[in-house]
Design a protein around this motif. Sequence first.
Motif, PDB file in Angstrom:
ATOM      1  N   GLY A  80     -73.590  91.749 -37.467  1.00 15.29           N
ATOM      2  CA  GLY A  80     -74.475  91.175 -36.545  1.00 15.29           C
ATOM      3  C   GLY A  80     -74.989  89.926 -36.639  1.00 15.29           C
ATOM      4  N   ALA A  81     -75.526  89.669 -37.932  1.00 15.26           N
ATOM      5  CA  ALA A  81     -76.094  88.473 -37.940  1.00 15.26           C
ATOM      6  C   ALA A  81     -74.890  87.271 -38.052  1.00 15.26           C
ATOM      7  CB  ALA A  81     -76.624  88.319 -39.621  1.00 15.26           C
ATOM      8  N   LEU A  82     -73.525  87.647 -38.741  1.00 11.18           N
ATOM      9  CA  LEU A  82     -72.576  86.648 -38.566  1.00 11.18           C
ATOM     10  C   LEU A  82     -72.201  86.378 -37.027  1.00 11.18           C
ATOM     11  CD1 LEU A  82     -70.620  84.934 -40.034  1.00 11.18           C
ATOM     12  CD2 LEU A  82     -69.257  87.359 -40.094  1.00 11.18           C
ATOM     13  N   THR A  83     -72.171  87.397 -36.422  1.00 12.21           N
ATOM     14  CA  THR A  83     -71.972  87.176 -34.784  1.00 12.21           C
ATOM     15  C   THR A  83     -72.975  85.918 -34.424  1.00 12.21           C
ATOM     16  OG1 THR A  83     -71.308  89.263 -34.513  1.00 12.21           O
ATOM     17  CG2 THR A  83     -71.819  88.074 -32.605  1.00 12.21           C
ATOM     18  N   ASP A  84     -74.330  86.185 -34.545  1.00  6.08           N
ATOM     19  CA  ASP A  84     -75.238  85.212 -34.384  1.00  6.08           C
ATOM     20  C   ASP A  84     -74.981  83.963 -34.753  1.00  6.08           C
ATOM     21  OD1 ASP A  84     -76.695  87.263 -33.017  1.00  6.08           O
ATOM     22  OD2 ASP A  84     -78.061  87.604 -34.554  1.00  6.08           O
ATOM     23  N   ASP A  85     -74.465  83.765 -36.098  1.00  7.47           N
ATOM     24  CA  ASP A  85     -74.336  82.542 -36.759  1.00  7.47           C
ATOM     25  C   ASP A  85     -73.135  81.824 -35.708  1.00  7.47           C
ATOM     26  OD1 ASP A  85     -76.161  82.952 -38.550  1.00  7.47           O
ATOM     27  OD2 ASP A  85     -74.598  83.613 -40.038  1.00  7.47           O
ATOM     28  N   VAL A  86     -72.064  82.595 -35.504  1.00 10.89           N
ATOM     29  CA  VAL A  86     -70.916  82.138 -34.931  1.00 10.89           C
ATOM     30  C   VAL A  86     -71.390  81.651 -33.542  1.00 10.89           C
ATOM     31  CG1 VAL A  86     -68.834  82.646 -33.422  1.00 10.89           C
ATOM     32  CG2 VAL A  86     -69.423  83.246 -36.017  1.00 10.89           C
ATOM     33  N   HIS A  87     -72.089  82.376 -32.649  1.00  8.64           N
ATOM     34  CA  HIS A  87     -72.649  81.995 -31.563  1.00  8.64           C
ATOM     35  C   HIS A  87     -73.510  80.597 -31.522  1.00  8.64           C
ATOM     36  CE1 HIS A  87     -71.432  85.223 -28.819  1.00  8.64           C
ATOM     37  NE2 HIS A  87     -70.928  85.836 -29.998  1.00  8.64           N
ATOM     38  N   ALA A  88     -74.234  80.651 -32.628  1.00 11.56           N
ATOM     39  CA  ALA A  88     -75.049  79.422 -32.701  1.00 11.56           C
ATOM     40  C   ALA A  88     -74.511  78.176 -32.940  1.00 11.56           C
ATOM     41  CB  ALA A  88     -76.065  79.462 -34.132  1.00 11.56           C
ATOM     42  N   VAL A  89     -73.197  78.251 -33.768  1.00 21.29           N
ATOM     43  CA  VAL A  89     -72.408  77.167 -33.818  1.00 21.29           C
ATOM     44  C   VAL A  89     -71.841  76.499 -32.348  1.00 21.29           C
ATOM     45  CG1 VAL A  89     -70.168  76.206 -34.764  1.00 21.29           C
ATOM     46  CG2 VAL A  89     -71.853  77.533 -36.166  1.00 21.29           C
ATOM     47  N   ALA A  90     -71.382  77.683 -31.590  1.00 18.79           N
ATOM     48  CA  ALA A  90     -70.812  77.366 -30.358  1.00 18.79           C
ATOM     49  C   ALA A  90     -71.858  76.937 -29.507  1.00 18.79           C
ATOM     50  CB  ALA A  90     -70.281  78.839 -29.902  1.00 18.79           C
ATOM     51  N   ASP A  91     -72.964  77.401 -29.461  1.00 18.30           N
ATOM     52  CA  ASP A  91     -74.248  76.731 -28.709  1.00 18.30           C
ATOM     53  C   ASP A  91     -74.635  75.490 -28.879  1.00 18.30           C
ATOM     54  OD1 ASP A  91     -74.402  79.143 -27.351  1.00 18.30           O
ATOM     55  OD2 ASP A  91     -76.266  79.959 -28.585  1.00 18.30           O
ATOM     56  N   GLU A  92     -74.312  74.925 -30.275  1.00 21.29           N
ATOM     57  CA  GLU A  92     -74.575  73.893 -30.834  1.00 21.29           C
ATOM     58  C   GLU A  92     -73.557  72.560 -30.303  1.00 21.29           C
ATOM     59  OE1 GLU A  92     -75.536  71.228 -34.837  1.00 21.29           O
ATOM     60  OE2 GLU A  92     -75.552  73.425 -34.769  1.00 21.29           O
ATOM     61  N   HIS A  93     -72.375  73.112 -30.397  1.00 23.92           N
ATOM     62  CA  HIS A  93     -71.199  72.272 -30.426  1.00 23.92           C
ATOM     63  C   HIS A  93     -70.400  72.358 -29.003  1.00 23.92           C
ATOM     64  CE1 HIS A  93     -71.338  70.581 -34.561  1.00 23.92           C
ATOM     65  NE2 HIS A  93     -71.810  71.985 -34.882  1.00 23.92           N
TER      66      HIS A  93
END
Length: 150
Positions: A125-138
Amino acid sequence: MTGNGTRVRSDVGDAKAALVEAIQDAVGDRLRDVWVLDQRTQEPLFLREDVADRISDVDVEKYLDNERYGFVTRETYDLLHYSEFRYTHRGFDTWELFRTFVEHDDQQVGVVVGVDADGSNYDFGALTDDVHAVADEHGIGALVPVADGE
């Protein structure tokens, strides 16, 4: 190649490098591989040397074609359930697979990650959040796979 026997693609863009870094931060040296894919192509972003050796005679595209079904099943689950489908986790005898999707408007990118099956309790779940955070940023466009020769 880094000192710990990994192959890190040096030609990936900032967003893809940030994605690999976020995943490495989450799972450490147990990271085996990272791929991005869309409906027609895939791109390896990180491949640990022992994994590269093991898959040298495997039809990786066929394997990743199976992961593409997630574009359809994700939508199906979202329509059937009261909560949003976030990720898939599969366990094999020596490794585990994690897959999630990021999307914006009509653009979707799948992220497929392999990790060692060593008894670690990964927080997917946290890894999913991390992936989405990168997508949101870039932006999703920066994660779209580049086919060989493009």
